[in-house]
Enzyme design. Structure first.
Site, PDB file in Angstrom:
ATOM      1  N   ASN A 210       0.900  -1.159   0.000  1.00  0.00           N
ATOM      2  CA  ASN A 210       0.000   0.000   0.000  1.00  0.00           C
ATOM      3  C   ASN A 210       0.932   1.201   0.000  1.00  0.00           C
ATOM      4  O   ASN A 210       1.492   1.561   1.036  1.00  0.00           O
ATOM      5  CB  ASN A 210      -0.890   0.031   1.248  1.00  0.00           C
ATOM      6  CG  ASN A 210      -1.947  -1.057   1.201  1.00  0.00           C
ATOM      7  OD1 ASN A 210      -2.390  -1.468   0.127  1.00  0.00           O
ATOM      8  ND2 ASN A 210      -2.364  -1.532   2.359  1.00  0.00           N
ATOM      9  N   LYS A 289       0.766  -3.684  -6.093  1.00  0.00           N
ATOM     10  CA  LYS A 289      -0.595  -4.021  -5.658  1.00  0.00           C
ATOM     11  C   LYS A 289      -1.499  -3.051  -6.420  1.00  0.00           C
ATOM     12  O   LYS A 289      -1.511  -1.851  -6.130  1.00  0.00           O
ATOM     13  CB  LYS A 289      -0.713  -3.829  -4.146  1.00  0.00           C
ATOM     14  CG  LYS A 289      -2.120  -3.963  -3.594  1.00  0.00           C
ATOM     15  CD  LYS A 289      -2.110  -3.860  -2.062  1.00  0.00           C
ATOM     16  CE  LYS A 289      -3.513  -3.951  -1.471  1.00  0.00           C
ATOM     17  NZ  LYS A 289      -3.531  -3.921  -0.003  1.00  0.00           N
ATOM     18  N   GLU A 293      -7.954  -3.201  -2.900  1.00  0.00           N
ATOM     19  CA  GLU A 293      -8.183  -2.475  -1.647  1.00  0.00           C
ATOM     20  C   GLU A 293      -7.862  -0.983  -1.786  1.00  0.00           C
ATOM     21  O   GLU A 293      -7.202  -0.392  -0.938  1.00  0.00           O
ATOM     22  CB  GLU A 293      -7.367  -3.116  -0.508  1.00  0.00           C
ATOM     23  CG  GLU A 293      -7.759  -4.558  -0.257  1.00  0.00           C
ATOM     24  CD  GLU A 293      -7.092  -5.212   0.942  1.00  0.00           C
ATOM     25  OE1 GLU A 293      -5.980  -4.799   1.305  1.00  0.00           O
ATOM     26  OE2 GLU A 293      -7.701  -6.147   1.514  1.00  0.00           O
ATOM     27  N   ASP A 372      -7.174 -14.817   2.579  1.00  0.00           N
ATOM     28  CA  ASP A 372      -6.172 -13.902   3.115  1.00  0.00           C
ATOM     29  C   ASP A 372      -5.420 -14.510   4.295  1.00  0.00           C
ATOM     30  O   ASP A 372      -5.660 -14.102   5.436  1.00  0.00           O
ATOM     31  CB  ASP A 372      -6.871 -12.600   3.533  1.00  0.00           C
ATOM     32  CG  ASP A 372      -5.898 -11.437   3.644  1.00  0.00           C
ATOM     33  OD1 ASP A 372      -4.739 -11.598   3.235  1.00  0.00           O
ATOM     34  OD2 ASP A 372      -6.312 -10.366   4.135  1.00  0.00           O
ATOM     35  N   GLU A 394       2.801 -16.456  -2.390  1.00  0.00           N
ATOM     36  CA  GLU A 394       2.985 -15.466  -1.317  1.00  0.00           C
ATOM     37  C   GLU A 394       2.508 -16.042   0.011  1.00  0.00           C
ATOM     38  O   GLU A 394       1.367 -16.465   0.156  1.00  0.00           O
ATOM     39  CB  GLU A 394       2.214 -14.176  -1.644  1.00  0.00           C
ATOM     40  CG  GLU A 394       2.492 -13.070  -0.629  1.00  0.00           C
ATOM     41  CD  GLU A 394       1.809 -11.731  -0.954  1.00  0.00           C
ATOM     42  OE1 GLU A 394       2.006 -11.208  -2.070  1.00  0.00           O
ATOM     43  OE2 GLU A 394       1.070 -11.225  -0.094  1.00  0.00           O
ATOM     44  N   GLU A 400      -0.599 -11.907  10.996  1.00  0.00           N
ATOM     45  CA  GLU A 400      -1.772 -11.023  10.989  1.00  0.00           C
ATOM     46  C   GLU A 400      -3.024 -11.701  11.561  1.00  0.00           C
ATOM     47  O   GLU A 400      -3.682 -11.160  12.444  1.00  0.00           O
ATOM     48  CB  GLU A 400      -2.034 -10.547   9.564  1.00  0.00           C
ATOM     49  CG  GLU A 400      -3.277  -9.691   9.446  1.00  0.00           C
ATOM     50  CD  GLU A 400      -3.507  -9.150   8.045  1.00  0.00           C
ATOM     51  OE1 GLU A 400      -2.657  -9.350   7.159  1.00  0.00           O
ATOM     52  OE2 GLU A 400      -4.559  -8.520   7.838  1.00  0.00           O
ATOM     53  N   GLU A 508      -5.677 -23.459  15.525  1.00  0.00           N
ATOM     54  CA  GLU A 508      -6.865 -23.763  14.723  1.00  0.00           C
ATOM     55  C   GLU A 508      -7.982 -24.303  15.622  1.00  0.00           C
ATOM     56  O   GLU A 508      -9.156 -23.995  15.418  1.00  0.00           O
ATOM     57  CB  GLU A 508      -6.505 -24.791  13.651  1.00  0.00           C
ATOM     58  CG  GLU A 508      -7.654 -25.131  12.723  1.00  0.00           C
ATOM     59  CD  GLU A 508      -7.238 -26.079  11.602  1.00  0.00           C
ATOM     60  OE1 GLU A 508      -6.170 -26.715  11.721  1.00  0.00           O
ATOM     61  OE2 GLU A 508      -7.986 -26.177  10.621  1.00  0.00           O
TER      62      GLU A 508
HETATM   63  C1  GCV Z   1      -0.920  -4.475   2.775  1.00  0.00           C
HETATM   64  C2  GCV Z   1      -4.760  -7.837   3.995  1.00  0.00           C
HETATM   65  C3  GCV Z   1      -4.208  -6.951   5.064  1.00  0.00           C
HETATM   66  C4  GCV Z   1      -3.772  -5.612   4.528  1.00  0.00           C
HETATM   67  C5  GCV Z   1      -2.773  -5.856   3.390  1.00  0.00           C
HETATM   68  C6  GCV Z   1      -3.465  -6.697   2.335  1.00  0.00           C
HETATM   69  C7  GCV Z   1      -2.543  -7.059   1.179  1.00  0.00           C
HETATM   70  O1  GCV Z   1      -6.001  -7.346   3.560  1.00  0.00           O
HETATM   71  O2  GCV Z   1      -5.150  -6.813   6.085  1.00  0.00           O
HETATM   72  O3  GCV Z   1      -3.195  -4.878   5.569  1.00  0.00           O
HETATM   73  O4  GCV Z   1      -2.311  -4.655   2.845  1.00  0.00           O
HETATM   74  O5  GCV Z   1      -3.887  -7.907   2.915  1.00  0.00           O
HETATM   75  O6  GCV Z   1      -2.059  -8.168   1.169  1.00  0.00           O
HETATM   76  O7  GCV Z   1      -2.334  -6.235   0.313  1.00  0.00           O
END
Ligand code: GCV
Length: 675
Positions: A210, A289, A293, A372, A394, A400, A508
């Protein structure tokens, strides 16, 4: 900043404490034909050996001659037979970055394809410890399965209002940037590069995908910062990549468009890439990216992702650079009332029609699952559907959704499953289908690098698995323990095995069950069973009084199961064959549906949540056995975090169990508390 960040200089040695070099450092070591032959990594190897032998009383000899001339008569070090000889031998027939290790007549010999191979060969000897000098050492050859083994940093230069200095970072601030600028002192970046090289990583993308305003300028007027970072990584064989904004021709170049088919846009990228390579001749390339988003992308101009990626790729091609173009493209303005739109389908639907249209130096970067980085989701079907496109797998080292480096979660167990998964059921694996392996870093300026000291094993394990996906995660764990706690009481290894093996399964057990995804609260930590259910980001479980799960079948659901090749399309489609752990990802079933395990869905949820949370209590008890056996600060940090894991697991247990009870009305046959 996390509460763990320390202001005093100094950081934990992770898997490279001095003692890990002790076996090597006591020996007589010869490096042939070094240094000063235009191979800078040889100088790094020599410096490592010099430091190790100085510390431990061994001897380093830099000898003339090439590897071939030493075949019969190994060079003498003032009359002694050397214990270890390292040499680069391009004629040895080894693949790039590869090395061979053998032992004969009291000497261990590392022969490397190139200077990078010499560096990796040195760390191989470090890993072997005394075993490197055991006459029983079997000859072996090593080369990476993946030429690009990259860590992506989601680090911001400016502290972002919502995401902070490191997006999804759980280990303090950035080791690169502080207070809106690159750090003056990059010593720690050098130490990081050394750790990464020892694990096998050879690329690092240095900023968040981002790309915000300041960070965009790393490509142009802040390029000097990238030059300095490249200098810090270069001695360790690591090339630097940059995340760039697709909108850069407008935001940085002042153009009226960033339409990839506009010649002025192509010219802007060409000129910009040229300037980057003038400053950083070994620059790796761009990570992008786009249309994801809220990030700009080619859709605004009616173009597709191949048009978008290729314009950047053509600018990089003359210099050998690559574009890692992310496939994480989905509609994040969904309506929960719409049962047809399925986020899981999105990447495949957008990208597979473009197979064969991407330039040679484009690598489409695919998250391992269709959603995700969840604790359990199926492997992305895209990885099996683009045979004429280079792909990168990836992964996410930063935890996260997997406990945010507060919970013990040994990720290599999950990655090994993904890398070894066979999309066609015929022996070919995900690792075979993906050319590159990439992961989001979990590192910050925390003194233990990763917040949770045990999360260092994830960083280490990523590099090792990217090099060799066939490595057993249990062996890797022992390897990491051996390096990180050299000479420790054997109880250290026992306890760490106990805590970390199976930790993914434990997590899990007490979180989202049977392949239901998300169920997380704000910031993606802790339980939030319905938190995402009615949000625009996607709908994940459709629970009501009769049942739960997402129907993704071809017969009656979103059709996602049909994106897989056989045998998986049919396996996932049918309730009879769908594996229990993914049941609710693919099917909507009554709470009383009986799993292959023989339990009903609801009883499975009750039991796993009770057992998983109880297991964390056992883990905390086990850790207390190490009081006095490991460094006090490390001991204290882990103890504190285990207490949080126990608390959080209890909260997950109670909320998820209670949710299922209130929706199903089915009591727990084991009789645990429901609220
Ligand atoms: C960098 C998820 C994360 C975002 C991240 C996004 C991505 O949605 O919560 O913080 O953004 O993945 O992989 O681009």
């Amino acid at each position: 900043m996390s509460e763990h960040t320390v202001s005093t200089p100094g950081w934990h040695a992770a898997w490279l404490p001095d003692d890990a070099f002790a076996s090597l450092g006591r020996r007589t070591v010869v490096v042939l034909g070094a240094p000063g032959d235009g191979a800078p990594l040889v100088a790094t190897v020599v410096a490592e050996l010099r430091a190790a032998t100085d510390r431990s009383g061994g001897r380093l000899v830099l000898a003339d001659g090439d590897a071939a001339s030493a075949d019969g008569d190994l060079p003498r070090a003032d009359g002694d037979t050397p214990d270890l000889v390292l040499a680069v031998d391009p004629a040895a027939g080894l693949p790039a970055e590869g090395y061979a290790v053998e032992r004969a007549r009291g000497t261990t010999r590392v022969t490397a394809a190139d200077d990078a191979g010499l560096l990796y060969g040195l760390f191989h000897v470090v890993r072997l410890g005394e075993g490197a000098f055991d006459d029983a050492l079997a000859p072996s050859r090593h080369a990476p399965a993946h030429a690009v083994r990259m860590l992506d940093h989601w680090d911001n230069v400016d502290v972002h209002d919502v995401m902070g200095q490191v997006e999804r970072g759980f280990a303090g601030g950035s080791i690169f940037y502080s207070d809106g600028a690159l750090r003056d002192d990059l010593t720690r970046v050098g130490a990081y590069a050394r750790l990464l090289a020892a694990s096998g990583v050879n690329r690092v993308a240095v900023n968040n995908v981002n790309v915000h305003r300041t960070e965009a300028r790393l490509l142009t007027d802040r390029l000097d910062d990238v030059v300095r970072l490249a200098e810090a990584f270069r001695p360790w064989g690591i090339r630097v990549h940059l995340a760039v904004s697709f909108g850069a021709p407008m935001t940085l170049g002042g153009l009226a468009t960033c339409d990839p088919l506009d010649p002025a846009v192509a010219d802007w990228w060409t000129g910009t890439a040229r300037r980057v390579y003038e400053a950083i001749p070994d620059f790796g390339g761009f990570v992008v990216k786009a249309d994801s988003e809220g990030q700009p992308g080619p859709f605004a101009y009616g173009r597709d992702h191949a048009d978008g990626a290729n314009v950047l790729a053509r600018a990089l091609a003359p210099y050998g650079g690559v574009v890692h173009w992310r496939a994480f493209v989905y509609n994040h303005h969904q309506d929960w009332r719409d049962r047809k739109t399925d986020r899981a389908r999105a990447a495949y639907d957008h990208f597979t029609p473009l197979d064969g249209k991407f330039d040679e130096n484009v690598v489409v970067q695919v998250k391992f699952g269709p959603l995700d980085f969840q604790v359990r989701e199926p492997v992305s079907p895209m990885l099996a559907a683009m045979p004429r496109t280079h792909l990168a797998l990836e992964l996410q080292v930063t935890q996260e959704y997997t406990g945010q480096q507060k919970h013990v979660y040994y990720l290599p167990e999950q990655w090994s499953e993904v890398l070894g998964w066979e999309p066609w059921g015929d022996g070919r694996t995900v690792s075979d289908a993906a050319r590159d392996v990439v992961a989001v870093s979990n590192v910050g300026d925390d003194r233990f690098w990763t917040g949770h000291p045990l999360a260092q094993a994830n960083l280490y394990g990523f590099g090792r698995l990217a090099w060799d996906p066939a490595l057993d995660p249990a062996d890797l764990l022992d390897e990491w323990v051996g390096l990180t706690f050299p000479g420790a009481d054997p109880r250290v290894q026992d306890v760490l095995r106990d805590l970390m093996r199976g930790s993914r399964a434990t997590y899990e057990q007490y979180t989202a069950p049977l392949g239901v995804c998300f169920m997380v609260g704000p910031g993606h930590y802790g339980p939030g069973v319905d938190y995402y259910e009615y949000s625009p980001w996607g709908t994940y479980h459709f629970a009501d009084r009769d049942g739960i799960g997402v129907d993704r079948t071809r017969a009656s659901g979103t059709g996602y199961a049909g994106q897989y090749p056989e045998p998986w399309a049919s396996t996932y489609e049918s309730l009879d064959t769908c594996p229990d752990e993914l049941l609710l990802f693919f099917h909507h079933v009554p709470y009383t549906h009986v799993l292959h395990s023989g339990k009903t869905v609801v009883q499975h949820v009750y039991d796993t949540h009770t057992d998983g949370a109880a297991r964390t209590e056992e883990m905390a008890r086990r850790w207390s056995d190490l009081d006095g056996l490991v460094d006090d600060a490390l001991f204290g940090r882990v103890r504190e975090l285990l207490a949080e894991q126990v608390r959080s697991a209890g909260e997950w247990r109670d909320q998820v169990r209670t949710y299922f009870w209130r929706h199903s009305g089915v009591p727990d046959e084991r009789g645990g508390p429901l609220y």
